[in-house]
Design a protein around this motif. Structure first.
Motif, PDB file in Angstrom:
ATOM      1  N   ASP A   1      41.398  73.814  30.180  1.00 21.14           N
ATOM      2  CA  ASP A   1      41.080  74.721  31.286  1.00 21.14           C
ATOM      3  C   ASP A   1      39.705  74.448  31.893  1.00 21.14           C
ATOM      4  N   LEU A   2      38.838  73.798  31.135  1.00 21.63           N
ATOM      5  CA  LEU A   2      37.480  73.522  31.635  1.00 21.63           C
ATOM      6  C   LEU A   2      37.397  72.230  32.441  1.00 21.63           C
ATOM      7  N   ILE A   3      38.205  71.250  32.063  1.00 18.58           N
ATOM      8  CA  ILE A   3      38.156  69.963  32.757  1.00 18.58           C
ATOM      9  C   ILE A   3      38.481  70.175  34.234  1.00 18.58           C
ATOM     10  N   GLY A   4      37.578  69.695  35.092  1.00 19.69           N
ATOM     11  CA  GLY A   4      37.804  69.782  36.529  1.00 19.69           C
ATOM     12  C   GLY A   4      37.182  70.984  37.219  1.00 19.69           C
ATOM     13  N   VAL A   5      36.573  71.916  36.455  1.00 18.96           N
ATOM     14  CA  VAL A   5      35.962  73.072  37.118  1.00 18.96           C
ATOM     15  C   VAL A   5      34.712  72.642  37.886  1.00 18.96           C
ATOM     16  N   LYS A   6      34.434  73.351  38.972  1.00 14.98           N
ATOM     17  CA  LYS A   6      33.226  73.094  39.752  1.00 14.98           C
ATOM     18  C   LYS A   6      32.040  73.665  38.996  1.00 14.98           C
ATOM     19  N   VAL A   7      30.949  72.925  39.003  1.00 15.97           N
ATOM     20  CA  VAL A   7      29.740  73.351  38.322  1.00 15.97           C
ATOM     21  C   VAL A   7      28.702  73.724  39.380  1.00 15.97           C
ATOM     22  N   LEU A   8      28.178  74.941  39.242  1.00 10.52           N
ATOM     23  CA  LEU A   8      27.202  75.469  40.191  1.00 10.52           C
ATOM     24  C   LEU A   8      25.878  75.727  39.501  1.00 10.52           C
ATOM     25  N   ASP A   9      24.785  75.670  40.282  1.00 11.82           N
ATOM     26  CA  ASP A   9      23.479  76.031  39.723  1.00 11.82           C
ATOM     27  C   ASP A   9      23.281  77.543  39.850  1.00 11.82           C
ATOM     28  N   GLU A  10      22.116  78.011  39.465  1.00  9.25           N
ATOM     29  CA  GLU A  10      21.828  79.444  39.466  1.00  9.25           C
ATOM     30  C   GLU A  10      21.841  80.053  40.870  1.00  9.25           C
ATOM     31  N   GLN A  11      21.649  79.223  41.894  1.00  3.55           N
ATOM     32  CA  GLN A  11      21.673  79.696  43.282  1.00  3.55           C
ATOM     33  C   GLN A  11      23.065  79.512  43.910  1.00  3.55           C
ATOM     34  N   GLU A  12      24.078  79.236  43.060  1.00  2.80           N
ATOM     35  CA  GLU A  12      25.464  79.071  43.506  1.00  2.80           C
ATOM     36  C   GLU A  12      25.680  77.803  44.336  1.00  2.80           C
TER      37      GLU A  12
ATOM     38  N   LEU B   1      26.917  71.603  42.066  1.00  2.00           N
ATOM     39  CA  LEU B   1      26.252  70.439  41.480  1.00  2.00           C
ATOM     40  C   LEU B   1      27.217  69.282  41.235  1.00  2.00           C
ATOM     41  N   GLY B   2      28.439  69.610  40.858  1.00  2.00           N
ATOM     42  CA  GLY B   2      29.405  68.574  40.519  1.00  2.00           C
ATOM     43  C   GLY B   2      30.618  69.163  39.835  1.00  2.00           C
ATOM     44  N   THR B   3      31.231  68.334  38.964  1.00  2.00           N
ATOM     45  CA  THR B   3      32.486  68.703  38.303  1.00  2.00           C
ATOM     46  C   THR B   3      32.392  68.398  36.817  1.00  2.00           C
ATOM     47  N   LEU B   4      32.944  69.292  36.000  1.00  2.18           N
ATOM     48  CA  LEU B   4      32.996  69.057  34.562  1.00  2.18           C
ATOM     49  C   LEU B   4      34.102  68.031  34.294  1.00  2.18           C
TER      50      LEU B   4
ATOM     51  N   GLY C   1      37.978  78.570  38.604  1.00  4.23           N
ATOM     52  CA  GLY C   1      37.664  77.142  38.479  1.00  4.23           C
ATOM     53  C   GLY C   1      36.204  76.838  38.728  1.00  4.23           C
ATOM     54  N   ARG C   2      35.310  77.704  38.175  1.00  4.52           N
ATOM     55  CA  ARG C   2      33.875  77.490  38.391  1.00  4.52           C
ATOM     56  C   ARG C   2      33.065  77.858  37.151  1.00  4.52           C
ATOM     57  N   MET C   3      31.912  77.217  37.062  1.00  8.83           N
ATOM     58  CA  MET C   3      30.984  77.452  35.961  1.00  8.83           C
ATOM     59  C   MET C   3      29.571  77.448  36.532  1.00  8.83           C
ATOM     60  N   LYS C   4      28.776  78.459  36.166  1.00  9.56           N
ATOM     61  CA  LYS C   4      27.381  78.516  36.608  1.00  9.56           C
ATOM     62  C   LYS C   4      26.498  78.103  35.437  1.00  9.56           C
ATOM     63  N   ILE C   5      25.557  77.180  35.718  1.00  6.22           N
ATOM     64  CA  ILE C   5      24.720  76.655  34.637  1.00  6.22           C
ATOM     65  C   ILE C   5      23.231  76.737  34.983  1.00  6.22           C
ATOM     66  N   HIS C   6      22.437  76.612  33.938  1.00  9.39           N
ATOM     67  CA  HIS C   6      20.988  76.454  34.051  1.00  9.39           C
ATOM     68  C   HIS C   6      20.657  75.138  33.346  1.00  9.39           C
TER      69      HIS C   6
END
Length: 170
Positions: free
Chosen positions: A101-112, A115-118, A157-162
């Motif tokens: 379920d994680l493969i292919g999710v969009k990766v966002l920074d703290e400001q939304e 950044l890319g894709t997992l 389909g998204r993940m927010k990271i620091h």
């Protein structure tokens, strides 16, 4: 989200009575004891197989399926994948996710900002590491810890990271 999840791959036959040696692709090989059936993907069709018995040998599960009673019958399924439906999957705890379920999710920074894709999840002893392909082509290896992974929404389909200092070179 994936409707079926891989739990193993048939590595070889085991004995002469149709048993197969299964390399588990699940965290807990003992989960096979609780399964009543699996879905065999033959490459041409999906076939539901009822599990008759389960034993363990080293890191493998030895499975006997109802209706497969000879080594020759079992040999046809060598290198084929075994799946379970989401309903038969293990129950996840809070903040746990299936890798599929994680493969292919969009990766966002703290400001939304995207950044890319997992791309992959690397399982290590301490914690998992998320392999992220950034939009500029670089790769980020991010530890899957609360300080780095702020929010995961599998449905969206998204993940927010620091990104901790030193993880990403300029």
């Amino acid at each position: 989200m994936e409707e079926r999840l891989q739990v193993g791959v048939i590595a070889s036959t085991h004995g002469v009575h149709g048993e197969v040696k299964v390399f588990p692709t699940t965290d807990d090989v003992r989960r096979f004891k609780k399964l009543k059936e699996v879905i065999l993907d033959t490459g041409k069709e999906n076939r539901i197989l009822e599990i008759e018995s389960v034993k363990f040998f080293k890191q493998f599960a030895i499975l006997k399926f109802r209706g497969i009673d000879t080594m020759d019958e079992a040999e046809k399924y060598r290198r084929k994948s075994l799946y379970v439906t989401r309903e038969n999957a293990v129950r996840l705890q809070k903040d746990e996710y299936f890798i599929a379920d994680l493969i292919g999710v969009k990766v966002l920074d703290e400001q939304e900002q995207e950044l890319g894709t997992l791309e992959d999840v690397i399982e290590t002893g301490a914690n998992d590491v998320y392999q992220i392909r950034l939009k500029d082509g670089r790769q980020l290896l991010l530890p899957a810890i609360k300080e780095c992974v702020l929010d995961v929404d599998v449905e969206a389909g998204r993940m927010k990271i620091h990104i901790l200092d030193g993880l990403l070179e300029d």
